[in-house]
Enzyme design. Structure first.
Site, PDB file in Angstrom:
ATOM      1  N   GLY A 185      -5.544   0.413  10.236  1.00 22.90           N
ATOM      2  CA  GLY A 185      -5.453   0.616   8.797  1.00 22.90           C
ATOM      3  C   GLY A 185      -4.280   1.469   8.365  1.00 22.90           C
ATOM      4  O   GLY A 185      -3.441   1.885   9.172  1.00 22.90           O
ATOM      5  N   ILE A 241      -4.075   4.584   7.191  1.00 20.39           N
ATOM      6  CA  ILE A 241      -3.977   5.980   7.625  1.00 20.39           C
ATOM      7  C   ILE A 241      -3.410   6.091   9.044  1.00 20.39           C
ATOM      8  O   ILE A 241      -2.461   6.851   9.264  1.00 20.39           O
ATOM      9  CB  ILE A 241      -5.338   6.691   7.496  1.00 20.39           C
ATOM     10  CG1 ILE A 241      -5.679   6.871   6.007  1.00 20.39           C
ATOM     11  CG2 ILE A 241      -5.307   8.044   8.199  1.00 20.39           C
ATOM     12  CD1 ILE A 241      -7.028   7.488   5.753  1.00 20.39           C
ATOM     13  N   GLU A 264      -8.551   2.026  22.123  1.00 20.67           N
ATOM     14  CA  GLU A 264      -9.152   0.697  22.178  1.00 20.67           C
ATOM     15  C   GLU A 264      -8.222  -0.354  21.585  1.00 20.67           C
ATOM     16  O   GLU A 264      -8.231  -1.501  21.980  1.00 20.67           O
ATOM     17  CB  GLU A 264     -10.506   0.678  21.458  1.00 20.67           C
ATOM     18  CG  GLU A 264     -10.447   0.953  19.979  1.00 20.67           C
ATOM     19  CD  GLU A 264     -11.828   1.185  19.392  1.00 20.67           C
ATOM     20  OE1 GLU A 264     -12.724   1.586  20.135  1.00 20.67           O
ATOM     21  OE2 GLU A 264     -11.988   0.975  18.182  1.00 20.67           O
TER      22      GLU A 264
END
Length: 444
Positions: free
Chosen positions: A229, A231, A250
């Protein structure tokens, strides 16, 4: 480390001849799916769209087929109301393509740590009859790569009765524990189509401020985990002045490529898989997919290894950066739902928060905007919205970061936590938060 990095063939044979024997059409291959079967769909950008479409075309012939998957960047027509009698979706992570179905009660959601999903397949707790994959073409030795998404797929393949693979010429050949030998495939469907891309969003001023604040917490020689995303993308932009960073995450996105090319990410100081970017899947643009293609710098592995808190904790200065929908004044983190509205999933947040918390000089960070709903609601609250599920406990969180600063919670009393969190809440909500706290005896 896992016992084996590759999925070995059962016997020696002519790879090309064996491969050609298994090639068929998608419509023929999916006839292996029977009513009552449980079908696992390869995840993220590796979801086999050709096979999914052909499976849905058989809807009138099928009844009570369970569809299992984590996030998929693919058409999910099987979740439409008109197919409710044919397909029953059980999401292990909720993506945009099944969110409406889950919240309307036409699909179900299983809260589970990403690192524990392979164990559920291996134990038979979640049975799999058919596994739908998308892989790279086989090499000279007959090995196909799971490409941009390894995560839970190796375990799904090993525990499925039937394996159907979409072999896509445009799937990157990624390295590590990503390989499946053609002897393990039952049907092969050849395609040549671009992978779905996730274009980085243009950061807002709020996200930029959060990125700068989080970057302050990242030490030189830290090993990073970031989510997906705006951020995380903003955080990466403010790390160019750091030295010898590593990655154990991950997933990664496009921003990682820039830091590698700048010499910021070297992976030299990492403890686990030194010299390697360790991941279980990637989501981004073609630039990222080209970067991971046959690149020995990037080591793909399964979720039960990458997301194992014990493995994570062995990385010196492990720094986990995750997001939240809501945080209460004591530090409880809501990340998969808001009230009774189910939004995403447990995923790997707790895996990495706990791993980083236990690492030498590790840091567990929750980063989020201070408000939601266009500024009309505070994400920092005295009381969680009723029905919300707590993903990360207040005892696990070290830092909460908004555009207004950094709140250090680890080792702090509830009163100290409340004060620190109010200080990074949006100014419009600080008075009301203080009033709410004044009504709670142990916060007064």
């Amino acid at each position: 480390m896992p016992e084996s990095l590759i999925d070995s063939p059962t016997t020696e044979f002519d790879c090309q001849k064996e491969y050609q024997r298994k090639v068929t059409t998608a419509s023929q291959a999916v006839k292996a799916i029977k009513s009552g079967d449980s079908v696992y769909i390869h995840s993220n950008a590796a979801a086999p769209q050709t096979l999914i479409v052909s499976m849905v075309e058989r809807a009138s012939e099928l009844k009570d087929v369970t569809i299992l998957h984590i996030l998929t960047m693919a058409n999910a027509d099987y979740a439409k109301p008109e197919y409710a009698g044919s397909f029953k979706v059980k999401a292990l992570f909720i993506g945009p393509n099944v969110r409406a179905a889950v919240n309307e009660g036409r699909a179900s959601y299983t809260p589970v740590f990403l690192g524990e999903i392979p164990k559920l397949f291996e134990s038979g707790e979640i049975p799999i009859d058919v596994c739908l994959l998308q892989v790279s073409p086989p090499d000279a030795h007959g090995y196909c790569s799971c490409g941009v998404s390894v995560d839970c797929t190796i375990a799904a393949r090993k525990n499925a009765r039937t394996v159907i693979a979409e072999v896509n010429k445009q799937m990157p050949r990624t390295l590590g524990r990503s390989f499946i030998h053609i002897s393990r495939l039952d049907y092969v469907v050849e395609t040549d189509r671009p992978l779905p891309e996730l274009t980085p969003a243009i950061s807002t001023s709020v996200e930029e401020a959060i990125g700068r604040n989080v970057a302050e917490l990242v030490d030189n020689e830290a090993t990073l985990q970031l989510g997906i995303g705006a951020i995380p993308d903003a955080v990466l932009k403010y790390l160019s002045n750091k030295r010898n960073l590593g990655v154990h995450s991950e997933m990664i996105s496009d921003g990682i490529v820039d830091l590698v090319q700048q010499g910021v990410i070297t992976n030299d100081a990492k403890t686990v898989l030194p010299g390697k970017i360790a991941v279980s899947f990637v989501m981004g643009t073609k630039r990222l997919y080209n970067f991971v293609d046959n690149n020995p710098l990037v080591e793909f592995n399964t979720s039960d290894f990458i997301n194992d808190p014990f493995v994570i904790s062995q990385n010196h200065k492990m720094t986990a950066i995750n997001s939240a929908l809501q945080v209460d004044i004591g530090g409880q983190v809501v990340a998969d739902s808001l009230g009774t509205y189910l939004y995403s999933g447990v995923g790997g947040q707790v895996d990495f928060i706990r791993g980083a918390s236990r690492a030498k000089n590790g840091k567990a960070i929750i980063a989020m905007p201070s408000t939601a709903k266009k500024g009309s609601a505070s994400r920092i609250v005295a009381y969680l919205t009723p029905g919300s599920g707590v993903v990360t406990s207040r005892a696990d969180v070290h830092y909460v970061v908004t555009e207004y600063g950094i709140a250090q919670l680890y080792g702090r009393t509830l009163k100290e936590r409340a004060k620190a969190l109010i200080n990074i809440a949006h100014p419009s909500f600080r008075n009301s938060l203080e009033q709410d706290c004044s009504a709670i005896p142990w916060l007064c």
